[in-house]
Design an enzyme around this catalytic site. Structure first.
Site, PDB file in Angstrom:
ATOM      1  N   ARG A  82      12.803  -5.474  88.258  1.00 17.94           N
ATOM      2  CA  ARG A  82      13.405  -5.539  86.933  1.00 17.94           C
ATOM      3  C   ARG A  82      13.813  -6.971  86.644  1.00 17.94           C
ATOM      4  NH1 ARG A  82      19.385  -4.433  84.992  1.00 17.94           N
ATOM      5  NH2 ARG A  82      18.985  -4.885  82.814  1.00 17.94           N
ATOM      6  N   HIS A 128      18.943  -9.725  77.803  1.00 22.27           N
ATOM      7  CA  HIS A 128      20.040  -9.741  78.785  1.00 22.27           C
ATOM      8  C   HIS A 128      20.928 -10.953  78.484  1.00 22.27           C
ATOM      9  CE1 HIS A 128      21.225  -8.355  83.095  1.00 22.27           C
ATOM     10  NE2 HIS A 128      22.172  -9.183  82.685  1.00 22.27           N
ATOM     11  N   GLU A 175      23.577  -3.734  78.760  1.00 22.36           N
ATOM     12  CA  GLU A 175      25.035  -3.631  78.705  1.00 22.36           C
ATOM     13  C   GLU A 175      25.676  -4.080  77.385  1.00 22.36           C
ATOM     14  OE1 GLU A 175      26.580  -5.585  82.178  1.00 22.36           O
ATOM     15  OE2 GLU A 175      25.809  -4.046  83.494  1.00 22.36           O
ATOM     16  N   ASN A 314      23.812   1.005  84.686  1.00 26.14           N
ATOM     17  CA  ASN A 314      24.300  -0.058  85.565  1.00 26.14           C
ATOM     18  C   ASN A 314      25.683   0.345  86.023  1.00 26.14           C
ATOM     19  OD1 ASN A 314      22.025  -1.490  84.876  1.00 26.14           O
ATOM     20  ND2 ASN A 314      23.100  -3.142  83.805  1.00 26.14           N
ATOM     21  N   TYR A 316      28.877  -0.201  89.193  1.00 25.35           N
ATOM     22  CA  TYR A 316      29.304  -1.000  90.344  1.00 25.35           C
ATOM     23  C   TYR A 316      30.485  -0.416  91.086  1.00 25.35           C
ATOM     24  CZ  TYR A 316      26.142  -4.740  88.997  1.00 25.35           C
ATOM     25  OH  TYR A 316      25.009  -5.457  88.720  1.00 25.35           O
ATOM     26  N   GLU A 380      20.973  -1.180  87.743  1.00 22.33           N
ATOM     27  CA  GLU A 380      21.759  -2.172  88.504  1.00 22.33           C
ATOM     28  C   GLU A 380      22.820  -1.469  89.311  1.00 22.33           C
ATOM     29  OE1 GLU A 380      23.773  -5.421  86.512  1.00 22.33           O
ATOM     30  OE2 GLU A 380      22.007  -5.773  85.270  1.00 22.33           O
ATOM     31  N   GLU A 437      26.212 -16.364  88.244  1.00 21.87           N
ATOM     32  CA  GLU A 437      27.008 -15.156  87.965  1.00 21.87           C
ATOM     33  C   GLU A 437      27.911 -15.411  86.742  1.00 21.87           C
ATOM     34  OE1 GLU A 437      26.818 -12.067  88.645  1.00 21.87           O
ATOM     35  OE2 GLU A 437      28.805 -11.472  87.974  1.00 21.87           O
TER      36      GLU A 437
HETATM   37  C1  GBH Z   1      26.263  -6.766  85.464  1.00 19.26           C
HETATM   38  O1  GBH Z   1      27.355  -6.362  84.686  1.00 19.26           O
HETATM   39  C2  GBH Z   1      25.360  -7.703  84.702  1.00 19.26           C
HETATM   40  O2  GBH Z   1      24.328  -6.984  84.048  1.00 19.26           O
HETATM   41  C3  GBH Z   1      24.728  -8.769  85.568  1.00 19.26           C
HETATM   42  O3  GBH Z   1      24.149  -9.744  84.766  1.00 19.26           O
HETATM   43  C4  GBH Z   1      25.774  -9.339  86.505  1.00 19.26           C
HETATM   44  O4  GBH Z   1      25.287 -10.401  87.275  1.00 19.26           O
HETATM   45  C5  GBH Z   1      26.252  -8.228  87.394  1.00 19.26           C
HETATM   46  O5  GBH Z   1      26.816  -7.228  86.617  1.00 19.26           O
HETATM   47  C6  GBH Z   1      27.321  -8.628  88.407  1.00 19.26           C
HETATM   48  O6  GBH Z   1      28.519  -8.960  87.772  1.00 19.26           O
HETATM   49  O7  GBH Z   1      37.353  -7.626  84.269  1.00 19.26           O
HETATM   50  O8  GBH Z   1      37.372  -7.026  81.945  1.00 19.26           O
HETATM   51  O9  GBH Z   1      36.058  -8.890  82.658  1.00 19.26           O
HETATM   52  C7  GBH Z   1      28.288  -5.575  85.374  1.00 19.26           C
HETATM   53  C8  GBH Z   1      29.266  -4.893  84.455  1.00 19.26           C
HETATM   54  C9  GBH Z   1      31.304  -5.060  83.318  1.00 19.26           C
HETATM   55  C10 GBH Z   1      31.222  -5.688  85.571  1.00 19.26           C
HETATM   56  C11 GBH Z   1      32.550  -5.860  83.130  1.00 19.26           C
HETATM   57  C12 GBH Z   1      32.477  -6.490  85.412  1.00 19.26           C
HETATM   58  C13 GBH Z   1      34.449  -6.816  84.298  1.00 19.26           C
HETATM   59  C14 GBH Z   1      35.340  -6.458  83.185  1.00 19.26           C
HETATM   60  N1  GBH Z   1      30.477  -5.660  84.341  1.00 19.26           N
HETATM   61  N2  GBH Z   1      33.301  -5.922  84.366  1.00 19.26           N
HETATM   62  S1  GBH Z   1      36.612  -7.579  83.006  1.00 19.26           S
END
Ligand code: GBH
Length: 552
Positions: A82, A128, A175, A314, A316, A380, A437
């Protein structure tokens, strides 16, 4: 329905797995071949926007080192990769009347061919986060629905026309919550707009994220409508959106905290998923925002509802949710990882927002499948080991916490499919490489492959070895018939001279059989520096990969 006993511990033979990346996070070469600027180019260069003050000008240098990335994918034996397309490489100024850039198109076209020649299915994200800067300057980007929808649809048309003969898996957007909230609410991502005047001279966090999100939904939906009406019959691909979203657990059994967890899901996920799959914004969004929530016209809603062939996911982590927060972007829930008894939910990652909690992943798969009833593609999922950036390379490669994370994630997918009956069809680990990142710069490493930024050498971490081995062991051998079907589906192998058959699910041995280089590879090394710096790392990588494979 119960699966036959011998398949209980395996995923279906056509399950797609691989690694994910995004254009701005890996490509670098921001001036190459006529690329226009994206909103991340200059944003990252402003003081204080990235943790280490670094930008995306080089990243993992993947625009030039595509060969090394392909070699890795082949060595890993992935079925799919991807990656995302940079809008401003394809249409440098971005707009529907602006010229397309043949050199940018050619790069992606060649890359897609190179993947297919190696039997790797391209899984392509159209957007993206790297909006052409010119569209932001011209009319405010995602804040201008009428303009951005038309420009995005035209950009998507170019992608379908130029790559759709070979790309059969499309993701319109990555996202939307992050695009809207982080870009126009918190202001931590480009374009960095926010009500916080310490952070940004412009922006209104109470209205703009909801407006931007509305435009993203409509742009996505109109691109899907275009694909379905003009391309799908001939090209036969699938198209959908991918949403971020983490599981929400009530902090305790109190009714207000149970409600808070649902509110968190309504805003993190329902904001986008409910209109797209069910045809309306969540009731809680109306309640929370009142007139600040943009309304769909009936005509718009007809395009939005049902505009995704699958659920792109996606995810985490998992958050414990308490009522009483003021943060609208979390549905006014407070998030914590500390349980009432003082223990932590899971292993802490380098990022404050991420702990490892695999049960939450399984629960989220179940929740999404029950609520939206679509096949799920996990596009993801990944982990950043705490303090990995300050370790020696040797220490970083022994990434036990990341291995543990993926063990839990893989087992959760398998249990969701085989025990819970959830239709999961794909899994992509984030990320193929350590990379840019976003606001964290390069200090937070999500790669399953370590990148030494001094030399741009790539080194597989233990987690890469784990994930490859796990999928090798946990996918059913394909029925001959299925295999033929799948091979025909993404590529017309006959039409592509030199296309290598993918063989069985275990392609780890095919590293040696990979074509040495694609025909026009030298185009990228016409500048002497590239040739000198590339040669030896690749030789070393090849040696490393052989050793790595020997270890499997
Ligand atoms: C992904 O987003 C992205 O698609 C990717 O590009 C990125 O490298 C990867 O994650 C790793 O970070 O604390 O309020 O700022 C992940 C979804 C949503 C995770 C927002 C972090 C933090 C919210 N992200 N979240 S905040």
């Amino acid at each position: 329905m119960a699966a036959p006993p011998h398949t209980q511990d395996k995923l279906p033979g056509d399950f797609l797995w691989g690694f994910a990346t995004a254009s701005f996070q890996i490509e670098g070469s921001t001036d190459a071949d006529g690329r226009g600027k994206s909103i991340w180019d200059d944003f990252a260069k402003q003081p204080g926007k990235t943790l280490d003050g670094r930008d995306g000008d080089v990243a993992t240098d993947s625009y030039r080192r595509w060969q090394a990335d392909l070699d890795l994918l082949v060595a890993y034996g992935v079925r799919s990769y991807r990656f995302s397309l940079a809008w401003s490489r394809i249409i440098p100024l971005g707009g529907r009347a602006d010229p397309v850039n043949e050199a940018g198109i050619r790069w992606y076209s060649d890359f897609i061919d190179a993947l297919l020649e190696r039997g790797i299915v391209p899984f392509v994200t159209i957007y993206h986060w790297d909006l052409p800067q010119a569209l932001h300057n011209r009319y405010g980007g995602w804040l201008n629905k009428d303009e951005i929808v038309q420009d995005y649809v035209r950009y998507s048309r170019v992608c379908f026309e130029r790559f759709g003969d070979r790309v059969k898996h499309w993701l319109t957007m990555n996202e939307p919550w992050c695009i809207s909230v982080l870009g126009y609410g918190r202001g931590v991502f480009a374009p960095g707009r926010s009500s916080d005047r310490m952070r940004s001279p412009e922006g209104d966090s109470s209205t703009e994220p909801w407006i931007a999100g509305h435009s993203v939904i409509l742009a996505h939906a109109h691109a899907v409508q275009l694909y379905r009406s003009e391309f799908k019959a001939a090209q036969g691909g699938q198209i959908g959106i991918t949403l971020n979203g983490d599981w929400a657990l009530p902090y305790d059994d109190s009714p207000q905290n149970i409600a808070a967890a649902q509110h968190a899901l309504d805003v993190a996920i329902g904001w986008f998923a409910d209109p797209i799959y069910l045809g309306y914004y969540p009731a809680y969004l109306h309640e929370m925002l009142g007139a600040r929530l943009p309304a769909f016209t009936p005509e718009e809603l007809a395009v939005v509802k049902g505009s995704s062939d699958f659920y792109g996911m996606n995810t985490y982590t998992t958050n414990l949710c308490k009522a009483g927060g003021e943060d609208e972007f979390q549905g006014r829930a407070e998030y914590t990882f500390t349980r009432p008894d003082g223990t932590q939910l899971g292993t802490q990652a380098h990022c404050a927002w991420l702990q490892d909690y695999p049960q939450g992943f399984r629960e989220l798969l179940n929740y999404l499948y029950k609520r939206y009833r679509k096949p799920i593609y996990v596009t993801e999922n990944g982990f950043a080991v705490k303090d990995e950036n300050s370790m020696s390379i040797e220490q970083a490669l022994a990434d036990a916490d990341r291995v543990q994370y993926f063990r839990g994630a893989c087992q959760s997918v398998l249990a969701a499919v085989r025990e819970d009956g959830v239709d999961v069809r794909a899994y992509f680990a984030w990320s193929l490489l350590d990379n840019f990142e976003w606001a964290d710069g390069y200090v937070t490493r999500f790669g399953l492959t370590y990148v030494d930024y001094e030399t741009q050498e790539r080194f597989p971490k233990d987690s890469a070895k784990f994930v490859c081995q796990w999928f090798k062991e946990h996918i059913e051998p394909e029925e001959k018939e299925d295999e033929d079907k799948r091979r025909d589906e993404p590529v017309t192998v006959e039409q592509r001279p030199g296309a290598a058959s993918r063989g069985t699910s275990s392609t780890l041995g095919s590293a040696k059989a990979a074509p040495a280089s694609k025909q026009n590879g030298d185009a990228h090394s016409s500048n002497g520096r590239a040739r000198r710096t590339r040669k030896s790392p690749i030789a070393r990588l090849t040696a490393y990969v052989s050793a790595f494979l020997g270890g499997l």
